[in-house]
Design a protein around this motif. Structure first.
Motif, PDB file in Angstrom:
ATOM      1  N   ARG A 185      43.038  39.199  42.060  1.00 10.25           N
ATOM      2  CA  ARG A 185      43.497  40.022  43.164  1.00 10.25           C
ATOM      3  C   ARG A 185      44.650  39.360  43.884  1.00 10.25           C
ATOM      4  NH1 ARG A 185      40.416  43.689  45.991  1.00 10.25           N
ATOM      5  NH2 ARG A 185      40.799  43.910  48.195  1.00 10.25           N
ATOM      6  N   THR A 186      44.561  38.050  44.059  1.00  8.96           N
ATOM      7  CA  THR A 186      45.551  37.351  44.857  1.00  8.96           C
ATOM      8  C   THR A 186      46.464  36.526  43.964  1.00  8.96           C
ATOM      9  OG1 THR A 186      43.949  35.598  45.125  1.00  8.96           O
ATOM     10  CG2 THR A 186      44.117  37.225  46.891  1.00  8.96           C
ATOM     11  N   LEU A 203      45.047  41.046  35.090  1.00 12.66           N
ATOM     12  CA  LEU A 203      45.509  41.796  36.247  1.00 12.66           C
ATOM     13  C   LEU A 203      44.353  42.406  37.016  1.00 12.66           C
ATOM     14  CD1 LEU A 203      47.918  42.971  37.792  1.00 12.66           C
ATOM     15  CD2 LEU A 203      47.785  44.950  36.313  1.00 12.66           C
ATOM     16  N   THR A 204      43.411  42.994  36.296  1.00  8.57           N
ATOM     17  CA  THR A 204      42.321  43.699  36.954  1.00  8.57           C
ATOM     18  C   THR A 204      41.329  42.759  37.616  1.00  8.57           C
ATOM     19  OG1 THR A 204      42.511  45.282  35.162  1.00  8.57           O
ATOM     20  CG2 THR A 204      40.610  45.500  36.595  1.00  8.57           C
ATOM     21  N   LEU A 248      28.188  39.917  28.883  1.00 10.17           N
ATOM     22  CA  LEU A 248      29.555  40.360  29.114  1.00 10.17           C
ATOM     23  C   LEU A 248      30.059  41.459  28.211  1.00 10.17           C
ATOM     24  CD1 LEU A 248      31.356  37.062  30.021  1.00 10.17           C
ATOM     25  CD2 LEU A 248      30.525  38.866  31.491  1.00 10.17           C
ATOM     26  N   GLN A 272      45.249  50.186  38.404  1.00 10.07           N
ATOM     27  CA  GLN A 272      44.579  49.264  39.302  1.00 10.07           C
ATOM     28  C   GLN A 272      43.962  50.003  40.475  1.00 10.07           C
ATOM     29  OE1 GLN A 272      44.092  46.036  38.464  1.00 10.07           O
ATOM     30  NE2 GLN A 272      44.961  46.898  36.604  1.00 10.07           N
ATOM     31  N   LEU A 290      35.193  33.372  31.224  1.00 15.72           N
ATOM     32  CA  LEU A 290      34.074  33.989  30.507  1.00 15.72           C
ATOM     33  C   LEU A 290      34.523  35.242  29.766  1.00 15.72           C
ATOM     34  CD1 LEU A 290      31.297  33.532  33.183  1.00 15.72           C
ATOM     35  CD2 LEU A 290      31.527  32.330  31.009  1.00 15.72           C
ATOM     36  N   THR A 313      35.280  50.907  41.564  1.00 12.39           N
ATOM     37  CA  THR A 313      34.372  49.811  41.883  1.00 12.39           C
ATOM     38  C   THR A 313      34.301  49.545  43.366  1.00 12.39           C
ATOM     39  OG1 THR A 313      36.221  48.327  41.495  1.00 12.39           O
ATOM     40  CG2 THR A 313      34.658  48.599  39.702  1.00 12.39           C
ATOM     41  N   TYR A 351      33.509  46.955  32.959  1.00 12.28           N
ATOM     42  CA  TYR A 351      33.599  45.510  32.957  1.00 12.28           C
ATOM     43  C   TYR A 351      33.940  44.991  34.344  1.00 12.28           C
ATOM     44  CZ  TYR A 351      34.202  41.045  30.861  1.00 12.28           C
ATOM     45  OH  TYR A 351      34.036  39.743  30.512  1.00 12.28           O
ATOM     46  N   PHE A 352      34.899  45.643  34.963  1.00 19.50           N
ATOM     47  CA  PHE A 352      35.320  45.290  36.303  1.00 19.50           C
ATOM     48  C   PHE A 352      34.128  45.373  37.258  1.00 19.50           C
ATOM     49  CE2 PHE A 352      37.718  44.408  39.779  1.00 19.50           C
ATOM     50  CZ  PHE A 352      38.406  45.416  40.430  1.00 19.50           C
ATOM     51  N   GLY A 353      33.399  46.463  37.148  1.00 19.75           N
ATOM     52  CA  GLY A 353      32.226  46.627  38.004  1.00 19.75           C
ATOM     53  C   GLY A 353      31.227  45.491  37.803  1.00 19.75           C
ATOM     54  N   LEU A 354      31.063  45.098  36.535  1.00 20.77           N
ATOM     55  CA  LEU A 354      30.132  44.025  36.221  1.00 20.77           C
ATOM     56  C   LEU A 354      30.567  42.728  36.878  1.00 20.77           C
ATOM     57  CD1 LEU A 354      27.717  43.062  34.506  1.00 20.77           C
ATOM     58  CD2 LEU A 354      29.318  42.642  32.658  1.00 20.77           C
ATOM     59  N   ILE A 355      31.860  42.431  36.760  1.00 24.69           N
ATOM     60  CA  ILE A 355      32.369  41.182  37.327  1.00 24.69           C
ATOM     61  C   ILE A 355      32.206  41.185  38.842  1.00 24.69           C
ATOM     62  CG2 ILE A 355      34.482  39.859  37.731  1.00 24.69           C
ATOM     63  CD1 ILE A 355      33.528  39.389  35.002  1.00 24.69           C
ATOM     64  N   VAL A 356      32.452  42.338  39.459  1.00 22.85           N
ATOM     65  CA  VAL A 356      32.286  42.426  40.907  1.00 22.85           C
ATOM     66  C   VAL A 356      30.823  42.207  41.284  1.00 22.85           C
ATOM     67  CG1 VAL A 356      32.336  44.022  42.843  1.00 22.85           C
ATOM     68  CG2 VAL A 356      34.293  43.866  41.332  1.00 22.85           C
ATOM     69  N   THR A 357      29.927  42.835  40.525  1.00 23.41           N
ATOM     70  CA  THR A 357      28.501  42.661  40.795  1.00 23.41           C
ATOM     71  C   THR A 357      28.055  41.213  40.629  1.00 23.41           C
ATOM     72  OG1 THR A 357      28.250  44.818  39.763  1.00 23.41           O
ATOM     73  CG2 THR A 357      26.230  43.635  40.294  1.00 23.41           C
ATOM     74  N   LEU A 358      28.648  40.522  39.663  1.00 21.42           N
ATOM     75  CA  LEU A 358      28.290  39.125  39.443  1.00 21.42           C
ATOM     76  C   LEU A 358      28.991  38.201  40.439  1.00 21.42           C
ATOM     77  CD1 LEU A 358      28.477  38.873  35.540  1.00 21.42           C
ATOM     78  CD2 LEU A 358      26.427  38.873  36.950  1.00 21.42           C
ATOM     79  N   TYR A 394      34.590  38.136  41.028  1.00 19.71           N
ATOM     80  CA  TYR A 394      35.907  38.754  41.206  1.00 19.71           C
ATOM     81  C   TYR A 394      36.908  37.752  41.766  1.00 19.71           C
ATOM     82  CZ  TYR A 394      39.218  42.429  42.663  1.00 19.71           C
ATOM     83  OH  TYR A 394      40.310  43.244  42.835  1.00 19.71           O
ATOM     84  N   ARG A 405      46.666  34.516  39.680  1.00 21.28           N
ATOM     85  CA  ARG A 405      47.237  35.296  38.584  1.00 21.28           C
ATOM     86  C   ARG A 405      47.925  34.441  37.549  1.00 21.28           C
ATOM     87  NH1 ARG A 405      48.427  41.083  41.482  1.00 21.28           N
ATOM     88  NH2 ARG A 405      46.391  41.790  40.762  1.00 21.28           N
ATOM     89  N   PHE A 459      27.867  50.241  40.255  1.00 20.86           N
ATOM     90  CA  PHE A 459      29.281  50.250  40.010  1.00 20.86           C
ATOM     91  C   PHE A 459      30.124  51.024  40.989  1.00 20.86           C
ATOM     92  CE2 PHE A 459      28.380  47.601  36.913  1.00 20.86           C
ATOM     93  CZ  PHE A 459      28.488  47.960  35.588  1.00 20.86           C
TER      94      PHE A 459
END
Lengths: 282, 414, 320
Positions: free
Chosen positions: A224-225, A220-221, C52, B72, A149, B79, A131-138, A141, A229, B13
């Motif tokens: 970042r800043t 949290l994931t 998602l 984390q 979303l 990633t 999921y994290f990877g997906l958000i970064v790709t989109l 982040y 948060r 990824f």
């Protein structure tokens, strides 16, 4: 039956209900009461034995520390923005989808329902990295939309299932009445179903808000800043490696619950008095 | 079809997400750590500002809750979003180095011509350094002098039998007092390292062979475990062990209900703040009765590393060097109540304070030992050992079974 | 006379009378639009979910058939090895056992407590002010994040905590109960905490449902001389059934994946007494760094839930 007999039966029943309510309230509120009591103690008194409810160091210090800390206030603001947006988004999408599931038969309906229900069982911790990877790709982040979303995707299945259930309790005659008057399905939804299912919608809305407000792992994931948060992260930051700020943790938690409680109190009149009685003239 | 989708996902990824760190000199860095909330407000920021003045590099501090740091860092590694400079714990190094998430510091130090003799220690995997401990927190024994006095114990125990007697005497006092306290929570199984293996290391024992393989069935480990079982059966250990965490242990001690505990030096000030009336002392963990050799003492560190996907490793190294320089390292140790990772530094709380002076002397003489650092799946090893130990203490197996069981489980991971 | 053509099309209007003889322009369009209407309503949801949820889920399934991803730069396809590893491990079986107890007890208790509280809060015997007060009190467990719930309950159940203190001062016990660390008690303690934390969901949904029951039904029943209990069983419960079924299904799914509460109170211990499917999966991923095995475990959980989901959907279909 004499009037006084009925009267005393009623009083007895009233007393019974009241005692049951009080017993239940003890069950529900004792831990919260302890949280409140701890938030007024000094950190050193949290583990005292025998435990005391009010200690000699009673102070609002924990609360003032939080309110005057701009980082923590920012956490509250972020939580508000995200939770309110999620609730709005989820309710709109779920009302539409719930209506479709409740009132229509269409190919694919069954497997869509099945997937929507089943998908909730995946342990979020395993979804975390993909999921994290997906958000970064989109490129989302560390943004509000990432959280909004994400939470919408988490709460939609629940909202759709519940709203479908609530819509199912409303007789089709209500829709027909609107259509006979020349209205479209959307009108039936807007004018009749939504207002009638309002208690259910409010319940779903409150719960969605709650889930978004209290979620920790993805908040949290995906952020970042500090300016992104949310409150649960703020609470965890008080659990350090070398020391816990117990009283601040409790205070922040109490402060965090107040908006939700306020929302609940504001909207709870929708739970009073049934709104469908008399809606359908048989 | 699945393979194609898979390749797409794999490619996206983890072979590097969008670069989130700005490249270029006079540039900026991100430093991810859990230290900021542990230090007095604004101090870490002040240090970063000092760095900025000296080097022209801006540092953004990304602080997260300690309990979630490991996840984390791993998620970041997966990633490609780990910030350039990252705070690390020795227990994760083996894996992070294995997946190429953190950079080889030996190479970087070599390139920068850095003299590493000023470093107290370096954490290595396969001969290359991946993490430098910035501040070390040793785990000596704390004794509640008031309780000991009440129980009629005049000296701080320094051998195992003295300890056992003292613990029994304190427990006799009744009213919730216990001689010793042992946090064995499986959530964060540090208790195995700090409270159990400490006994092995204090008597010069080791849990690994010379080439780093598990050796749990040796005599030192066996005697330590039998000793602990003795204490358990004698009822001198505080209740709640199986789910007790380090914080709970400290709180029990601070509230005067525990005679002795093994704990991080960093807690001294916390105890003083929370219970100014408590008289306590620091000493080495007791050794076997006839042991006269060097006593090991467990420690945990705030370590630092550089991520492999960092675009400007030279800048990142400058920050690491800054934090390891004698003055800055002194400041950091002083603020965190830890001991410096630089051989020249002496933290200010040591001077004029008996307790700390004694501890610092110990640090400089005694051997800080932590065989878990750099081991593969270190946390899982601790947990496996902890589960076997719980089973033993609960009466479900014998010491032999326990040690062999643990040895087997460890061998699976090596 | 309605024509067979018109009546065979669901959702079409009531103008089937004229259908076979008059070909009006757009007539086919209206029918098509009507057929597509439900899809239009569900499409925003579907799009969001596909992007998602489905993509990460597919990734997880992909991981589960590879030989360790993330840690390993060149994972190899290993078919079902990870699944075998999971399904044959004794820890998995323990996890299933504990999770079943935890989930079963929690859901039943949630339903009973939620329904009782909802009924109590719905009484006409007390004024609106009193009811509002109690509603606010009863909803309290819902308002807090799991981390805090875990922390507070650990404080309460500490061997030197308030619960033991109250028990010992009232003489109910000798005050030394290790609620969370005693291997015989931990699972019950953790289940109790979960019951406390989760009943408001049932209570609120049922309360909303109770509001929706038309008063006429109760009046009719009373006219027929039905007692309170009779009215409850024959009017209230059937009316609430769709909501109850939905909530039970959801609660089972959510409780099965409850992780943080257990992790932060007992960490799966003491020994393995509170090891759940969620903690089992977590440990594979973040402690042993075997993401593929963790993914396999997740997929197994997903498949088990699919079974439940299929039953639920079939049940809904039968109702329609």
């Amino acid at each position: 039956m004499s009037v006084s007999a009925v009267g005393s039966r009623r009083t007895l029943a009233k007393a019974g209900v009241l005692s049951a309510l009080i017993a239940g309230a003890l069950f529900a509120a004792f831990p919260v009461f302890w949280m409140l009591s701890s938030s007024f103690k000094a950190n050193s008194e949290i583990f005292e034995y025998p435990p005391k409810i009010i200690t000699s160091n009673f102070s609002f210090g924990a609360y003032t520390d939080i309110i005057t800390n701009s980082t923590q206030v920012r956490f509250f603001i972020n939580s508000y923005v995200v939770s309110l947006s999620v609730t709005a988004l989820t309710l709109v999408l779920a009302i539409l989808a719930g209506y479709a599931f409740s009132r229509y038969q269409f190919p694919g309906k069954n497997w869509m329902s099945t997937v929507i229900v089943a998908v909730q069982a995946i342990p979020p911790i395993t979804l975390l990295i993909p999921y994290f990877g997906l958000i970064v790709t989109l490129r989302l982040y560390n943004t509000y939309p990432a959280l909004i979303l994400t939470y919408a995707a988490f709460t939609l299945p629940y909202a759709i299932i519940m709203l479908t259930g609530y819509f199912n309790t409303l007789p089709r005659e209500l829709d027909e009445a609107v259509k006979l008057d020349g209205g479209s399905a959307l009108t039936a939804l807007r004018r009749v179903l939504v207002p009638t299912a309002l208690p259910g919608i409010v319940a779903v809305g409150l719960y969605t808000f709650m889930i978004a407000w209290n979620e920790y792992l993805f908040a949290l994931t995906l952020t970042r800043t500090e300016d992104m948060r949310t409150v649960p992260i703020g609470i965890q930051l008080l659990m350090g490696q070398h020391s816990y700020q117990w009283n601040e943790m409790m205070a922040m938690s109490i402060l965090g619950s107040i908006p939700v409680l306020a929302l609940f109190l504001r909207f709870q009149r929708y739970f009073m008095a049934g709104l469908t009685s008399g809606a359908v003239k048989v | 079809m699945t393979a194609a989708v898979g390749a797409l996902l794999l490619g996206g990824f983890w072979s590097g997400g969008p670069a989130l760190v700005e490249a270029g000199g006079g540039g900026s860095l991100e430093f991810q750590q859990w230290w900021e909330p542990e230090l007095p407000d604004g101090e870490l920021r002040a240090l970063m500002d000092q760095f900025q003045e000296q080097s022209g590099i801006d540092v953004e501090l990304l602080s997260g809750p300690y309990a979630s740091t490991k996840e984390q860092v791993i998620a970041g590694a997966a990633t490609g979003t780990i910030p350039c400079v990252v705070g690390l714990d020795g227990a994760w190094i083996n894996e992070l180095a294995g997946f190429g998430a953190i950079a080889d510091l030996s190479a970087i130090m070599g390139d920068a011509g850095y003299d590493d003799s000023q470093l107290v220690s370096q954490v290595q995997v396969d001969g290359a350094t991946y993490m430098i401990p910035v501040v070390n927190f040793i785990y000596p024994m704390f004794t509640n002098d008031d309780l000991l006095e009440q129980a009629g114990v005049s000296d701080v125990p320094s051998t195992r039998s003295e300890f056992a007697d003292a613990a029994a005497a304190v427990t006799e006092l009744g009213e919730n007092s216990s001689g010793w306290i042992l946090p064995l929570s499986l959530e964060t199984p540090n208790g195995v390292q700090n409270d159990v293996m400490a006994w092995v290391w204090a008597s010069g024992g080791l849990m690994l062979t010379d080439d780093g393989q598990p050796d749990l069935t040796n005599d030192s480990v066996r005697s330590a475990i039998e000793y602990i079982q003795g204490l358990w059966d004698a009822g001198v250990i505080a209740p709640g062990s199986f789910t007790m965490k380090e914080q709970d242990k400290v709180e029990e001690f601070t509230n005067g209900r525990v005679g002795m505990m093994i704990d991080s030096l960093a807690h001294i000030n916390l105890i003083r703040e929370n219970n100014p009336d408590l008289t306590f002392s620091i000493s080495a963990v007791p050794a076997e009765d006839d042991y006269t050799g060097e006593r090991g003492i467990p420690y945990a560190s705030w370590g630092i590393g550089i991520s492999e996907n960092c675009d400007n490793k030279e800048d990142a190294w400058q920050l690491v060097e800054f934090l390891m320089s004698a003055d800055v390292n002194t400041t950091l140790s002083s603020l965190s109540f830890g001991f410096p990772g630089n051989t020249e530094s002496v933290p200010d709380f040591v001077e004029g304070d008996e307790l700390f002076q004694a501890a610092f002397d110990m640090y400089q003489e005694v051997n800080p030992t932590n065989e878990f650092v750099g081991l593969p799946v270190a946390e899982e090893l601790m947990r496996a050992f902890g589960e076997e130990l719980q089973s033993l203490l609960n009466g479900d197996q014998s010491v032999d079974e326990m040690l062999e069981g643990a040895q087997e489980r460890w061998m699976e991971e090596f | 006379m309605t024509s067979t053509v018109a009546s065979a099309r669901p959702g079409t209007g009531s103008d089937g009378v004229l259908a076979p003889y008059v070909r009006r322009p757009g007539r086919g369009g209206a029918a098509l639009r009507a057929r597509l209407t439900p899809y239009a309503y569900v499409s925003p949801t579907v799009v969001l979910m596909i992007v998602l949820i489905l993509i990460p889920v597919v990734t997880v399934i992909y991981y589960s058939v590879m030989d360790n991803v993330i840690v390993n730069k060149h994972p190899a396809f290993v078919r079902f090895d990870n699944y075998t590893e999971v399904l044959t491990s004794p820890e998995f079986r323990t996890a299933i056992k504990n999770t079943s107890f935890f989930t079963g007890a929690s859901v039943v208790a949630h339903l009973v407590i939620g329904l009782s509280f909802a009924m109590l809060l719905n009484t006409e015997l007390l004024g609106p002010g009193v009811k509002a007060l109690f509603r606010a009190i009863y909803v309290l467990p819902w308002l807090f994040t799991v981390a805090i719930i875990a922390v507070v309950w650990r404080l309460l159940l500490n061997p030197n905590g308030i619960v033991n203190y109250l028990l010992s001062s009232t003489g109910l016990s000798d005050g030394d109960i290790e609620w969370l660390s005693d291997p015989g008690k931990a699972l019950f303690a953790v289940t109790f905490i979960n019951i406390w934390a989760g009943y408001p969901f049932f209570m609120m949904s049922l309360l909303a449902g109770l509001q929706g029951i038309p008063g006429d039904l109760y009046e009719a029943a009373m006219v027929d001389g039905a007692s309170g209990l009779r009215r409850f069983v024959h009017v209230t419960l059937p009316q609430l059934k769709p909501i109850i079924v939905a909530m039970v299904v959801l609660d089972i799914l959510w409780t099965t994946q409850q992780f943080a509460l257990i992790w932060m109170t007992t960490g799966g211990g003491p020994l393995d007494r509170t090891e759940m499917l969620s903690t089992y999966t977590y440990k594979w991923a973040f402690s042993r760094y075997e993401y593929s095995i963790a993914s396999a475990s997740a997929v197994v959980i997903l498949l088990l839930s699919l079974v439940l989901a299929v039953f639920y959907v079939r049940h809904q279909k039968a109702r329609d």
